[in-house]
Scaffold this motif. Structure first.
Motif, PDB file in Angstrom:
ATOM      1  N   LYS A  10       0.811  -1.257   0.144  1.00 21.94           N
ATOM      2  CA  LYS A  10      -0.022  -0.019  -0.107  1.00 21.94           C
ATOM      3  C   LYS A  10       0.914   1.333  -0.083  1.00 21.94           C
ATOM      4  O   LYS A  10       2.109   1.118   0.440  1.00 21.94           O
ATOM      5  N   VAL A  13       1.790   4.658   3.557  1.00 21.79           N
ATOM      6  CA  VAL A  13       1.939   4.173   5.008  1.00 21.79           C
ATOM      7  C   VAL A  13       3.013   4.568   5.828  1.00 21.79           C
ATOM      8  O   VAL A  13       3.194   4.205   6.767  1.00 21.79           O
ATOM      9  N   THR A  16       8.699   5.520   2.969  1.00 18.46           N
ATOM     10  CA  THR A  16       9.862   6.253   2.707  1.00 18.46           C
ATOM     11  C   THR A  16      10.149   6.892   4.076  1.00 18.46           C
ATOM     12  O   THR A  16      11.465   7.384   4.263  1.00 18.46           O
ATOM     13  N   THR A  17       9.288   7.539   4.658  1.00 22.51           N
ATOM     14  CA  THR A  17       9.398   8.411   5.881  1.00 22.51           C
ATOM     15  C   THR A  17      10.414   7.372   6.995  1.00 22.51           C
ATOM     16  O   THR A  17      11.291   7.832   7.475  1.00 22.51           O
ATOM     17  N   ARG A 178       1.738   7.110  11.686  1.00 25.02           N
ATOM     18  CA  ARG A 178       0.515   7.985  11.605  1.00 25.02           C
ATOM     19  C   ARG A 178      -0.186   7.523  12.759  1.00 25.02           C
ATOM     20  O   ARG A 178      -1.496   7.519  12.619  1.00 25.02           O
ATOM     21  N   LEU A 212       7.191  15.605  10.236  1.00 24.55           N
ATOM     22  CA  LEU A 212       7.370  14.424   9.384  1.00 24.55           C
ATOM     23  C   LEU A 212       6.992  14.827   8.036  1.00 24.55           C
ATOM     24  O   LEU A 212       7.729  14.215   7.139  1.00 24.55           O
TER      25      LEU A 212
HETATM   26  P1  ADP Z   1       4.954   5.505   1.608  1.00 27.11           P
HETATM   27  O1  ADP Z   1       6.505   5.534   1.049  1.00 27.11           O
HETATM   28  O2  ADP Z   1       4.505   4.345   2.274  1.00 27.11           O
HETATM   29  O3  ADP Z   1       4.096   6.074   0.108  1.00 27.11           O
HETATM   30  P2  ADP Z   1       5.311   8.046   2.929  1.00 27.11           P
HETATM   31  O4  ADP Z   1       6.281   7.928   3.720  1.00 27.11           O
HETATM   32  O5  ADP Z   1       5.600   8.809   1.663  1.00 27.11           O
HETATM   33  O6  ADP Z   1       4.574   6.876   2.676  1.00 27.11           O
HETATM   34  O7  ADP Z   1       4.203   8.821   3.524  1.00 27.11           O
HETATM   35  C1  ADP Z   1       3.192   9.196   2.746  1.00 27.11           C
HETATM   36  C2  ADP Z   1       2.837  10.792   3.368  1.00 27.11           C
HETATM   37  O8  ADP Z   1       2.628  10.920   4.781  1.00 27.11           O
HETATM   38  C3  ADP Z   1       4.077  11.764   2.880  1.00 27.11           C
HETATM   39  O9  ADP Z   1       3.435  12.955   2.747  1.00 27.11           O
HETATM   40  C4  ADP Z   1       4.631  11.823   4.305  1.00 27.11           C
HETATM   41  O10 ADP Z   1       5.351  12.906   4.379  1.00 27.11           O
HETATM   42  C5  ADP Z   1       3.503  11.684   5.159  1.00 27.11           C
HETATM   43  N1  ADP Z   1       3.829  10.920   6.373  1.00 27.11           N
HETATM   44  C6  ADP Z   1       4.473   9.758   6.802  1.00 27.11           C
HETATM   45  N2  ADP Z   1       4.561   9.655   8.138  1.00 27.11           N
HETATM   46  C7  ADP Z   1       3.745  10.448   8.742  1.00 27.11           C
HETATM   47  C8  ADP Z   1       3.507  10.666  10.225  1.00 27.11           C
HETATM   48  N3  ADP Z   1       3.829  10.009  11.129  1.00 27.11           N
HETATM   49  N4  ADP Z   1       3.017  11.957  10.594  1.00 27.11           N
HETATM   50  C9  ADP Z   1       2.536  12.893   9.379  1.00 27.11           C
HETATM   51  N5  ADP Z   1       2.751  12.549   8.290  1.00 27.11           N
HETATM   52  C10 ADP Z   1       3.273  11.421   7.958  1.00 27.11           C
END
Ligand code: ADP
Ligand code: MG
Length: 251
Positions: A10, A13, A16-17, A178, A212
């Protein structure tokens, strides 16, 4: 080398973060860390403020560039960057042994304690390459009921990868991201994960935190961008937990 693939089919989620801040946090703790961007969307590369103008992972996997030439170095974690060129890779890699290419590339790099691979939001070739190269999978997910179904499918994939290409694959754990502590849903989903996958859930939860989401826009990790934020606290706790916790078997 401990090699963690951050995987979930998905999108959105927190893969990447998590890859970015885990790599940055463990690098700050003194480990030599290599981040690998295996997503054609190249979000990790962008989040690190890196310039994908040079060689990227697609050229490494195609054998057109030695891995050490493609790695971007700096004071923090090093990066094997991605670009949109990765999207066309499947048709360009010859079928034989293509799942082994990333493993071979990482084996050719020395001097790292830890590699963290950011996977695309699907269970396609690049994710299988990442799981082949990995010693363990880390699964970020949001505390939602439908996400539990996705988790079951994902564990099936991990079992299939163990059976087919990487019998040694383990799990770092499942990470709730999140997370909103005040929501009852979070507690219910936590209970179900604990019941279905005992011992796999990280104690650390990553709470929802706007810093984040902001940090990537400045090409910074959370520890540089907002060192006192909840995001920095939570990812700091995750780094400590991961460093002190041996990987678990795939259930
Ligand atoms: P994925 O790599 O699984 O698609 P991302 O890490 O890119 O997910 O996160 C999706 C979005 O949510 C991004 O814009 C990111 O900055 C944001 N995000 C991720 N984790 C958090 C968090 N704990 N709190 C707020 N925003 C977050
Ligand atoms: Mg991503």
């Amino acid at each position: 080398m401990r090699t963690v693939a951050v995987i979930n089919q998905k999108g959105g989620v927190g893969k990447t973060t998590t890859a970015h801040n885990l790599g940055a946090g463990l690098s700050r703790r003194g480990l030599a860390v290599l981040l690998v961007d295996a997503d054609p969307q190249a979000h990790l590369t962008a989040a690190m403020g890196a310039d994908a103008g040079g060689a990227d992972l697609s050229q490494v996997l195609l054998g057109e560039c030695p891995p050490e030439k493609a790695v971007l170095t700096g004071p923090g974690p090093h990066l094997l960057p991605a670009s949109i060129a990765l999207a066309g890779l499947e048709s360009r890699l010859s079928a034989a042994g293509r799942e082994d290419m990333l493993h071979a590339a990482l084996a050719g790099l020395s001097g790292y304690d830890l590699a963290v691979i950011d996977c695309p939001p699907n269970l396609g070739l690049l994710t299988v390459c990442a799981l082949r190269a990995a010693t363990e999978a880390l699964v970020p997910m949001q505390a939602e009921f439908l996400a539990l179904r996705g988790l079951a499918a994902l564990v099936e994939t991990l079992r299939a990868v163990r059976g087919r290409v990487n019998p040694e694959l383990l799990m770092a754990g499942i990470l709730l991201t999140r997370f909103e502590p005040r929501r009852k849903l979070g507690r219910e989903v936590t209970g179900r994960i604990r019941a279905h996958f005992p011992g796999l859930l990280f104690e650390t939860r990553i709470r929802d935190n706007v810093s984040l989401a902001e940090a990537p826009g400045f090409g910074q990790d959370i520890f540089a961008y907002a060192p006192t934020s909840r995001g920095a606290l939570d990812y700091g706790a995750l780094c400590a937990e991961l460093a002190g916790r041996p990987p678990r078997p795939v259930p």
